[in-house]
Write an enzyme that holds these catalytic residues in place. Structure first.
Site: not given
Ligand code: MRU
Length: 364
Positions: A53-54, A87, A239, A249-250
């Site tokens: 992920r990420g 995703r 993201d 972003n998250k």
């Molecule tokens: O759902 P995830 O864990 O893949 O989420 C992505 C993230 O970790 C964050 O949104 C992050 O800030 C972006 S990736 C560096």
């Protein structure tokens, strides 16, 4: 400097044929377990279930996934489609897939030569990701020095943006770590990041390994930290960043940006230009991944915290508008103030860009 990089992902060639070996992030911090993936459906499942992920790491994963399909003789076009759609929000995934497919097609579109070209492109993206992390860390640290003269920062971060999301040191976390190594970090405030706890499980684990002073707090405690004057800057990843500078972003990031503005605290986004999607005009155009409700109603698989049958709302991301973002730190320099023109200009710079002042700042 201690190398904290874990092999979040690696390509291996045992006698049975090539595999992608993933560090299973769903098992951290309790266990460091690797998962070998031999086909694209397995990789798609690993991406969806957040084994890997990420945003930056998803880009590299997508490229290696195409290389895996090619090396094992699967239909590469079909593999590319299913990987790119695994995703929807992190734009790096489709970017990595596209790059490997372009290399495969340019080398004839079938056979060993094309498969080797796809693998070479995945490896190139892998190397670029390491360099991008280093450049973002340097640009970000200099920016902190300009925004907060005197150093010894208390930085608040959300989700996980370290070596686990990258082949290098990561994005926002890489900046915090660079500050720590320079003796400039007083505390890293780590949001636990419900529902899947990427902050508590992963960022805290990375901060501990790096010897950084950190505290984990529940997401709802962030407001009281701002109110108490305990936060000097917010550092988060992204993201997808739309052409106008809107940042997906998250989930929970948008609320932090509002708090930061209310309390006069800089809100800094750190992401490589491969996370910028100039084809999406603004935040309204960003597709937000909706995930299963059980991630909200359960604290862990089988550990329910809501009545049986409770409905849940579970967007994986939210969007922060550009006017709430103080700066976007990329691998090609810093965008501040954030607007369409400035973002496009930074994206058009060469990979080796150095500003005359040496810090990559726009308009400085
Ligand atoms: O759902 P995830 O864990 O893949 O989420 C992505 C993230 O970790 C964050 O949104 C992050 O800030 C972006 S990736 C560096």
């Amino acid at each position: 400097m201690v190398d904290l990089r874990l092999p979040s992902l690696r390509w291996a060639e045992p006698p049975e044929g090539p595999v992608l070996v993933l560090l299973d992030q769903t098992r951290l911090p309790a266990e460091e377990v690797e998962l070998s993936v031999t086909d694209v459906p397995g990789l798609v499942e690993a991406i969806r279930s957040l084994v890997v992920r990420g945003a930056p790491l998803l880009g590299v994963t997508g490229a290696y996934g195409v290389a895996l399909a090619a090396a094992r003789g699967y239909d590469v076009a079909e593999a590319a489609r299913s990987l790119a759609e695994a995703r929807p929000t992190a734009v790096n995934l489709a970017y990595g897939v596209r790059r490997a497919v372009a290399a495969y097609d340019a080398a004839g579109g079938s056979g060993e030569r094309a498969a080797a070209a796809a693998l070479a492109e995945a490896r190139a993206l892998h190397r670029e990701d390491v360099e991008d992390s280093e450049r973002m860390a340097a640009f970000g640290r200099e920016l902190l020095g300009e925004l907060l003269p005197g150093g010894r920062y208390r930085l608040l971060t959300h989700c996980n943006t370290g070596a686990l999301v990258s082949m290098g040191d990561g994005t926002a976390f890489a900046v915090a770590r660079a500050a720590h190594l320079a003796g400039e970090l007083r505390r890293l405030w780590v949001d636990e990041t419900r529902p899947l706890l990427q902050g508590a499980r992963l960022t805290a684990w990375e901060a501990a390994r790096a010897g950084m002073p950190y505290s984990v707090q529940v997401d709802g405690a962030a407001g009281s930290l701002f109110a108490a004057g305990e936060v000097d800057a917010v550092l988060v990843g992204a993201d997808r960043i739309a052409a106008d500078g809107s940042v997906a972003n998250k989930v929970g990031t948008y609320g932090l940006s509002v708090l930061a503005r209310h309390h006069g605290v800089p809100f800094v986004v750190v992401a490589p230009v491969s996370t910028v999607d100039l084809a999406t005009a603004d935040g309204a155009g960003i597709r937000i991944e909706q995930r299963s409700g059980h991630e909200v109603t359960e604290l862990a698989p089988g550990v329910s915290v809501a009545p049986v049958g409770a409905q849940a709302y579970n967007p994986a991301f939210d969007v922060t508008p550009p006017e709430l973002v103080t700066a976007i730190v990329t691998d090609r320099g810093v965008v501040s103030p954030v607007d369409h023109g400035a973002l496009a200009e930074v994206c058009s710079r060469s990979r080796s860009y150095q500003s005359p002042s040496g810090n990559g700042m726009m308009g400085s």
